[in-house]
Design a protein around this motif. Structure first.
Motif, short mmCIF file in Angstrom:
data_model
loop_
_atom_site.label_atom_id
_atom_site.label_comp_id
_atom_site.label_asym_id
_atom_site.label_seq_id
_atom_site.Cartn_x
_atom_site.Cartn_y
_atom_site.Cartn_z
N GLU A 71 30.31 -2.81 27.87
CA GLU A 71 31.57 -3.33 27.36
C GLU A 71 32.50 -2.18 26.98
O GLU A 71 33.70 -2.22 27.26
N ARG A 72 31.97 -1.15 26.36
CA ARG A 72 32.79 0.00 25.96
C ARG A 72 33.41 0.65 27.20
O ARG A 72 34.59 0.97 27.22
N LYS A 73 32.62 0.79 28.26
CA LYS A 73 33.14 1.37 29.50
C LYS A 73 34.21 0.47 30.12
O LYS A 73 35.23 0.95 30.61
N GLY A 133 22.23 -3.45 28.03
CA GLY A 133 23.30 -2.45 27.99
C GLY A 133 24.65 -3.02 27.58
O GLY A 133 25.67 -2.42 27.86
N GLY A 134 24.65 -4.16 26.91
CA GLY A 134 25.88 -4.87 26.59
C GLY A 134 26.94 -4.04 25.90
O GLY A 134 28.10 -4.07 26.29
N PHE A 151 28.14 -9.23 24.16
CA PHE A 151 27.44 -9.33 22.90
C PHE A 151 28.09 -10.37 22.01
O PHE A 151 29.21 -10.79 22.24
N LEU A 152 27.32 -10.80 21.02
CA LEU A 152 27.75 -11.84 20.09
C LEU A 152 27.57 -11.29 18.68
O LEU A 152 26.56 -10.66 18.39
N ASP A 165 25.65 2.21 20.34
CA ASP A 165 24.92 1.94 21.57
C ASP A 165 23.86 0.86 21.45
O ASP A 165 23.39 0.35 22.47
N THR A 166 23.44 0.53 20.23
CA THR A 166 22.40 -0.49 20.05
C THR A 166 22.90 -1.59 19.13
O THR A 166 23.82 -1.39 18.33
N ALA A 167 22.27 -2.75 19.24
CA ALA A 167 22.63 -3.88 18.39
C ALA A 167 22.41 -3.55 16.91
O ALA A 167 23.24 -3.88 16.06
#
Length: 139
Positions: A113-115, A108-109, A51-52, A76-78
């Motif tokens: 990334e969290r995982k 699912g970015g 993500f950016l 979980d969402t942008a």
């Protein structure tokens, strides 16, 4: 250009004591001191960038890059991530305009990334990894 304390150990630069240095397009009253020419940069995204985050000085006067990434990774969402960044900047003291946009670079970015960060942290605890997390933020 003057430097002012944000009250939490950070400082920010202001033109005529009120205008953030990055914000100059359209503010003609500071023309002798700040160019209206926009700054542009190209950043090569990496394969593991999920993500950016694009945010203004109202965010970055109060939060460093990693704090912004950490706030995003709690969602979980942008939309939820951008809202958390905005709210966090406000709650820790930003008194400027606050804008934040989170762009997912792949499906699912934030969750992926969290995982990945959690896996890296567990490897670090066991001594098998050298570092945690990577993020791209544009100011």
């Amino acid at each position: 250009v003057s430097t002012q304390s944000t009250g939490i150990g950070k400082t920010t630069q202001r033109v005529n004591g009120m205008l953030g240095v990055p914000r100059s397009i359209g503010d003609f009253f500071v023309k002798p001191f700040v160019s209206e020419e926009p700054f542009a940069a190209e950043i090569q995204l990496q394969a593991d960038d999920d993500f950016l985050v694009l945010a203004c000085d109202g965010v970055f006067d109060e939060m460093d890059d990693q704090a912004v990434v950490d706030a995003c990774l709690r969602e979980d969402t942008a939309m939820a991530a951008a809202t958390r960044v905005r709210d966090t900047a406000y709650l820790i003291g930003s008194d400027d305009n606050i804008s934040a946009v989170v762009v997912l670079l792949r499906e699912g970015g934030l969750v992926k990334e969290r995982k990945r960060v959690r896996r890296q942290k567990s490897k670090i605890k066991s001594g098998t990894a050298a570092g945690v997390g990577k993020a791209t933020t544009l100011r």
